[in-house]
Design a protein around this motif. Sequence first.
Motif: not given
Ligand code: SF4
Lengths: 329, 195
Positions: A118-120, A128-130, A137-139, A155-159
């Motif tokens: 549910r990452c907004y 951007p969203c990996n 990139g990861c916003s 470092d690519k995603c923290i969802a």
């Molecule tokens: S946390 Fe993951 S899902 Fe959310 S913007 Fe970053 S890459 Fe995308």
Amino acid sequence: MYPFTYIKAKTNKDAIAAIGSNTNAKFIGGGTNIVDLMKMNIEKPHQLVDITSLDLKKIETLSNGNVKIGALVRNSDLAYHKTIAEKFPMLSKALLAGASAQLRNMATAGGNILQRTRCYYFYDTATPCNKREPGSGCSAIKGYNRMHAILGTSDKCIATHPSDMCVALSALDAIVHVEGINGERTINFLDFHLLPGDTPEKENVLQQGELITAIEIPSSSFAKNSTYLKVRDRASYEFALTSAAVALDIHNGTISNARIALGGVGTKPWRAKEAEQSLINKKATTENFSAAANVALKDAVTYKYNAFKPQLAKQTIISALQMIGGNNG
Amino acid sequence: MNIKQNPSGLQANGFTLPLSLSINGKQYDLNIEPRVSLLDALREYIGLTGTKKGCNQGACGACTVLVDGERINSCMTLAVQYQGKEITTVEGLAEDGNLSALQQAFIEHDGFQCGYCTPGQLCSATAMIEEFKNGMPSAVSPDVASEEFEFSEKEIKERMSGNLCRCGAYVGIVEAIQEAFSNKETTVAHETFYL
Ligand code: SF4
Ligand SMILES: Cc1cc2nc3c(=O)[nH]c(=O)nc-3n(C[C@H](O)[C@H](O)[C@H](O)COP(=O)(O)OP(=O)(O)OC[C@H]3O[C@@H](n4cnc5c(N)ncnc54)[C@H](O)[C@@H]3O)c2cc1C
Ligand code: FES
Ligand code: FES
């Protein structure tokens, strides 16, 4: 939503064949996640294969005492089922703590496991969203990350993985049954979801076109004494900030077996095995629960807006353990 | 490409499927694209506009309808998935021109202000009372394995949490549900004024 073709499969084989090697085809169960993502143009399948007519709606107790849940059992039916409520109360409670009664009447067990984050930013195609667009990139890492994960991040995603049911399934050592063009296989639930690492778009170990057919829960001595505690911004109809599925086997005040799994904090349903171990042969006291909670969160990495999460998660674990192990000393 | 004019004048420009839906006891034959949600099918293609679109993403409950007596969010599903099921919308809650006890109780207890969430609240509460009577637990029930719960305010609030009301008519909604639950059998004749 982009147009797509639709077929309703009658058998597992039909459903699997209909997807085959077509990476633009997807199954649809209750639709509560995929329809949402299709409206947002995040999922863009060319073909949907409706699996809701498949014969995967039974809950059965196997001869070895394990319980096998068909992939199309609805979240509501699963939560209400007597065997589940009696043998695995944490699972019933986790399900009832999720979504709303309407959504639980639609959502299936298989779909729940595969629901996406549910990452907004994942939902906002303007950012951007990996996970949505690998390499973009990861916003969230430098953005507003209050709901994001503190365990298992990269470092690519923290969802976070948003499911409540999955937290209970990881505590219960569930087994996922799947069927594909090459036949059937089983996957340990703890190995089912993947950490984001460098490829956050790859969320689980399912192969192209594989259908989840069932979830099996091993019988156990501890699951009867279990619960699920969920903490969120409002009392109901909201995803977890933190949650804990816990079970304790206590004899004469001493813990012989423990289970702790966490929601709202991990990039996948988070099992805290080391924390469980720290409780074995210990007395069921608040001091020991608290020490275990510290172990569970010791590797937490926080971001600008979610620094409150480790403490909240610890308190959630302690309170949940007290609910089933007593509020002693 | 199949261009189909639907009853409400909207155009479908993808591939359409023949579909027959049973709604409030009546059969409706449609030719629609599979991407049409059940909510849009009801409102835009069949003209049953009682069911409302609030968030269109499962988060408000305004679109709640009953399928074989059970409540679902019609915005989160495709109409094509509902062939062969019995759908009830707010238009189908009254019987022979008589409001259901729950509908009447909503009027008497001011269970609404603007009324936008009301069709969803009514469908949701209708099914919720049945769930309760069938011994289904909720997140606030003390014991999930027991079938004995109290029809308390706490239970009602949790069980109705899937229906938001921006006007905040919650107090009246809870009272109306409590009353309808205790006199479920009495169906009150409506007055013309309310039509
Ligand atoms: S946390 Fe993951 S899902 Fe959310 S913007 Fe970053 S890459 Fe995308
Ligand atoms: C407003 C809202 C609030 C919510 N709150 C919560 C909450 O608090 N806690 C929580 O845990 N969840 C929550 N949810 C999520 C909900 O639980 C999931 O959407 C639901 O479980 C998904 O199940 P489904 O059958 O509808 O899946 P679908 O949407 O039908 O499918 C989801 C995905 O799974 C795939 N799939 C489905 N079944 C199978 C199968 N058998 N084999 C292989 N692939 C399959 C589909 O291809 C798709 O990619 C919420 C959802 C909404 C909309
Ligand atoms: S419109 Fe369907 S839940 Fe809001
Ligand atoms: S009465 Fe206005 S939204 Fe509920």
